[in-house]
Scaffold this active site. Structure first.
Site, PDB file in Angstrom:
ATOM      1  N   ASP A   1      10.195  20.657  19.812  1.00 20.83           N
ATOM      2  CA  ASP A   1      11.397  20.123  20.467  1.00 20.83           C
ATOM      3  C   ASP A   1      11.333  20.346  21.972  1.00 20.83           C
ATOM      4  OD1 ASP A   1      14.104  19.066  20.496  1.00 20.83           O
ATOM      5  OD2 ASP A   1      14.816  21.108  20.846  1.00 20.83           O
TER       6      ASP A   1
ATOM      7  N   HIS B   1      13.955  17.657  23.172  1.00 16.52           N
ATOM      8  CA  HIS B   1      14.837  18.800  23.478  1.00 16.52           C
ATOM      9  C   HIS B   1      16.248  18.556  22.908  1.00 16.52           C
ATOM     10  CE1 HIS B   1      15.395  22.337  26.494  1.00 16.52           C
ATOM     11  NE2 HIS B   1      16.235  22.451  25.482  1.00 16.52           N
TER      12      HIS B   1
ATOM     13  N   ASP C   1       9.427  40.899  16.394  1.00 18.63           N
ATOM     14  CA  ASP C   1      10.258  41.051  17.591  1.00 18.63           C
ATOM     15  C   ASP C   1      10.283  42.534  17.899  1.00 18.63           C
ATOM     16  OD1 ASP C   1      12.317  41.369  19.470  1.00 18.63           O
ATOM     17  OD2 ASP C   1      13.444  39.665  18.680  1.00 18.63           O
TER      18      ASP C   1
ATOM     19  N   GLU D   1       9.143  18.777  31.014  1.00 24.27           N
ATOM     20  CA  GLU D   1      10.073  17.862  30.326  1.00 24.27           C
ATOM     21  C   GLU D   1      10.626  16.814  31.282  1.00 24.27           C
ATOM     22  OE1 GLU D   1      12.993  20.137  28.161  1.00 24.27           O
ATOM     23  OE2 GLU D   1      11.469  21.025  26.872  1.00 24.27           O
TER      24      GLU D   1
ATOM     25  N   GLY E   1      17.563  20.481  20.397  1.00 27.25           N
ATOM     26  CA  GLY E   1      18.033  21.652  19.650  1.00 27.25           C
ATOM     27  C   GLY E   1      19.535  21.857  19.717  1.00 27.25           C
ATOM     28  N   ALA E   2      20.110  21.666  20.899  1.00 22.08           N
ATOM     29  CA  ALA E   2      21.540  21.958  21.068  1.00 22.08           C
ATOM     30  C   ALA E   2      22.398  20.722  20.856  1.00 22.08           C
ATOM     31  CB  ALA E   2      21.773  22.495  22.478  1.00 22.08           C
TER      32      ALA E   2
ATOM     33  N   ALA F   1      12.024  26.779  21.005  1.00 21.67           N
ATOM     34  CA  ALA F   1      12.391  27.774  22.036  1.00 21.67           C
ATOM     35  C   ALA F   1      12.160  27.199  23.427  1.00 21.67           C
ATOM     36  CB  ALA F   1      11.601  29.051  21.818  1.00 21.67           C
ATOM     37  N   ARG F   2      10.981  27.416  23.975  1.00 22.43           N
ATOM     38  CA  ARG F   2      10.603  26.835  25.263  1.00 22.43           C
ATOM     39  C   ARG F   2       9.123  26.457  25.182  1.00 22.43           C
ATOM     40  NH1 ARG F   2      15.165  25.902  26.134  1.00 22.43           N
ATOM     41  NH2 ARG F   2      16.474  26.568  27.880  1.00 22.43           N
TER      42      ARG F   2
ATOM     43  N   LYS G   1      19.227  35.582  18.413  1.00 24.97           N
ATOM     44  CA  LYS G   1      20.348  34.812  17.844  1.00 24.97           C
ATOM     45  C   LYS G   1      19.825  33.644  17.009  1.00 24.97           C
ATOM     46  CE  LYS G   1      22.429  34.103  21.894  1.00 24.97           C
ATOM     47  NZ  LYS G   1      21.673  34.947  22.840  1.00 24.97           N
TER      48      LYS G   1
END
Ligand code: NAD
Ligand code: 3PG
Length: 624
Positions: free
Chosen positions: A335, A359, A250, A340, A361-362, A310-311, A230
């Site tokens: 990010d 962090h 991917d 964390e 991103g969102a 991502a992570r 996504k």
């Protein structure tokens, strides 16, 4: 068809494990009900979205909402409104949706002990990534807590197994922050390329350094998207608008989605070798943990630039510091971090060529509003007992249905898991066909649970998505997986078993094990249930018979004497216990396949030793 020789005795009967739990529950809508099973009376599949001992009535009108009671739909008895605890900042739009239906308490910044003390007073708990919903929390809430809502995608902070065991549904908000994460990726890409954060800090410190902060241009540069899901595909769209040449890696992405965006799907090595910029968008799962390490950095262009929204755990952070120090990696923009918040003295965070954000991103107003509404609606729906499309833990199915289907459920999931691990290359999975051989008529066997489990097996090992009966079709559609089903009549109408076999075919896809490819060019795996235990019985054109427990090694070799002994010896010397072994061949003296069940994963050298046996043409290790 190949002949098969089962070399070890038939397995002992064992109840197949499943994450699906039996429970009494509200019935599924008729569109999802399982038709009556033959000879066993009418029966419906029931899926408990939440286990609700005292179902809650529709919300009261505005005028009585302050009373904390509502009038029960059935008998008119007064029942308390459900109570929802919001443990992390949730946008007002979401709180408004919740307040329509429930009493809402926002308790931001609680300590773990405070959460433990409070949780038993609530029917639902809503968190973001900063609150750990541990087994202790779920145990403390047992009996009252019915829903955990994760206002975001990642649910690594929620103990799903404990939630399922406690009969607590977990729902998330998987789509509302996709664009925000992609935009943050682009923001980091552009600001890194132009040294925005470094130049800003310098100027605020009184330094006007125009020559020090000359950047690099994006137009015409190659960007590799690692993980074309996504977020990755949204980053790709935007980067193309910036004039970048976008490639992606991917192994599980549908080729037509890439084609539609004008992105070339390539192998991992090709992607990292060709890229000027590499943007990471894969989930953190065992196969991606520290996938960016000394070895992979060495394969990149000198001066490559890396973005990670991502992570943190997909990067070996010490290796990244080394690559930055040597100049192999010119810059990184991060990010997310393996821990964390990262330690204050983190070399990575403090590195002058690294741009960092905490962090974020969102974290846009719009995404947080979207996420808040998405999670509030999911939580309210779940409290009302509705089906939740974003449920991430197991649905609950009545014991009698599960006891009949359990081994087939397990077989379906394991065939999916094995099949996806055989996929190689960059072509992507184009189509999936599930073939059921059964003596039952179409009305006597509902395959939705089995199809859901094939989807679960195909998707979960390669993504951060959790698949169950509720969200399987939604997930497959979202990932572009076209799953078709075929029922082949088995001419033994007296058979008691619901199914003779299940076959999973991945059409026209490259495989890392050529022996799994059928004459028609598909990866083909077939399994049966024997003595209650799932067995693999067909790999490509080869018949085998191996119990699907533990892990599996598949070897393709020239059919000749002594092969079993050679492989068995190597595994024995390395203390790897063989649970089952089976050989299938095409013709005597030609090609054969050995399927070996092993209790533990052999180390790299053991596998290399097996691969070095001259008659072995290929082999693959698969986790079940
Ligand atoms: N920074 C943030 O605030 C933020 C926000 C949203 C999402 N995320 C993270 O971004 C990542 C992607 O999220 P998404 O919603 O796009 O998930 P997604 O499941 O839609 O996409 C992940 C993709 O990675 C692919 N993949 C799996 N293994 C791979 C491998 N070995 N190599 C390459 N690709 C592989 C999968 O096939 C899938 O297409 C997740 O880690 C998620 O937790 C972070
Ligand atoms: O998984 C996610 O949705 C993102 O990493 C965002 O997490 P957050 O809700 O804590 O910002």
């Amino acid at each position: 068809m190949a002949a098969s020789r089962a070399l070890l005795p038939a397995p002992h009967a064992r109840a197949a494990g499943s994450r699906l739990a039996a429970a009494s529950a509200a019935p599924l809508p008729s569109s999802l009900a399982l038709p009556a099973a033959r000879g066993r009376g009418a029966r419906g599949i029931r899926c408990a979205i939440v286990s609700s001992p005292a179902p809650v009535a529709p919300p009261p009108s505005e005028s009585d909402s302050s009373l904390r009671i509502s009038r029960g739909g059935s008998g008119g008895t007064l029942r308390p409104k459900p109570a929802v605890l919001v443990a992390e900042k949730l946008s007002e739009a979401g709180l408004a949706v919740l307040r329509e239906f429930a009493d809402v308490e926002c308790a931001y910044g609680m300590s773990p002990a405070e959460l433990l003390a409070k949780v038993a007073q609530f029917d639902a708990l809503i968190v973001r990534s900063g609150t750990k919903v541990t087994r202790e929390v779920l145990e403390a809430g047992r009996g009252r807590l019915r829903v955990v809502g994760r206002a975001g995608v990642g649910i690594d902070n929620v103990d799903l197994q404990a939630a399922t065991e406690a009969g607590c549904l977990v729902v998330n908000a998987p789509t509302a922050n996709t664009v925000a994460a992609a935009e943050h990726g682009i923001a980091l890409l552009a600001s890194m390329a132009r040294n925005v954060s470094q130049a800003d800090a310098a100027l605020k410190a009184g330094k006007w350094q125009r020559t020090k902060y000359v950047g690099v241009s994006l137009v015409g540069k190659t960007l590799a998207i690692m993980g074309f899901g996504k977020v990755g595909s949204e980053v790709a769209r935007r980067a193309k608008g910036l004039g970048m040449h976008v490639i992606a890696h991917d192994p599980y992405a549908p080729a037509d989605r890439a084609r539609a965006i004008g992105v070339e799907l390539v192998s991992f090595d090709e992607a990292i070798a060709r890229a000027d910029f590499i943007s990471l968008h894969m989930p953190l799962i065992p196969t991606t943990s520290k996938i960016f390490n000394d070895e992979s950095f060495a394969k990149m262009k000198t001066g490559v630039r890396i973005i990670n929204v991502a992570r943190g755990g997909v990067i070996d952070e010490d290796a990244l510091v080394r690559a930055l120090d040597s100049g192999k990696v010119a810059q990184a923009a991060l990010d997310v971090f393996s821990v964390e918040p990262p330690p204050k003295d983190s070399k990575l965070v403090l590195h002058e060529n690294v741009t960092v954000t905490p962090h974020l991103g969102a974290s846009t107003v719009e995404a947080q509003e979207g996420v808040a509404i998405e999670i509030a609606e999911a939580v309210v729906g779940a409290l009302k007992g509705e089906l939740a499309a974003t449920a991430v833990n197991a649905p609950m199915v009545p014991a009698e249905v599960m006891s009949e289907l359990a081994p087939y459920v397990s077989l379906a999931e394991k065939l999916g898991r094995l099949a996806v691990q055989l996929v190689a290359g960059e072509s992507g999975i184009k189509g999936v066909k599930v073939v059921y051989t059964t003596a039952r008529g179409p009305d006597d066997l509902d395959t939705r649970l089995l199809r859901a489990m094939v989807t679960k097996g195909l998707v979960e090992p390669v993504s951060s998505t959790f698949v169950n009966l509720v969200n399987a079709d939604y997930t497959a559609k979202q990932r572009g997986l076209r799953i078709t089903e075929e029922r082949v009549a088995h001419d033994s109408p007296a058979a008691e078993a619901p199914l003779e076999s299940i076959q999973v075919r991945l059409s026209q896809v490259q495989s890392k094990f050529a022996g799994a490819i059928s004459d028609g060019g598909d990866i083909v795996l077939e399994g049966r249930v024997k003595y209650g235990v799932p067995h693999l019985t067909l790999v490509g054109p080869y018949e085998v018979d191996v119990s699907l427990e533990g892990n599996l090694i598949l070897c393709r070799q020239i059919d000749q004497p002594g092969m079993i002994g050679k492989v068995g010896n190597i595994l024995g010397q390395r203390n790897v216990n063989i649970s089952f072994m089976s050989v299938g061949r095409t013709f005597r003296g030609k090609q054969a396949i050995m399927a070996i069940g092993v209790d533990e994963e052999p180390d790299k050298e053991t596998l290399e030793q097996i691969g070095a046996i001259p008659a072995i043409e290929e082999f693959v290790f698969l986790e079940l």
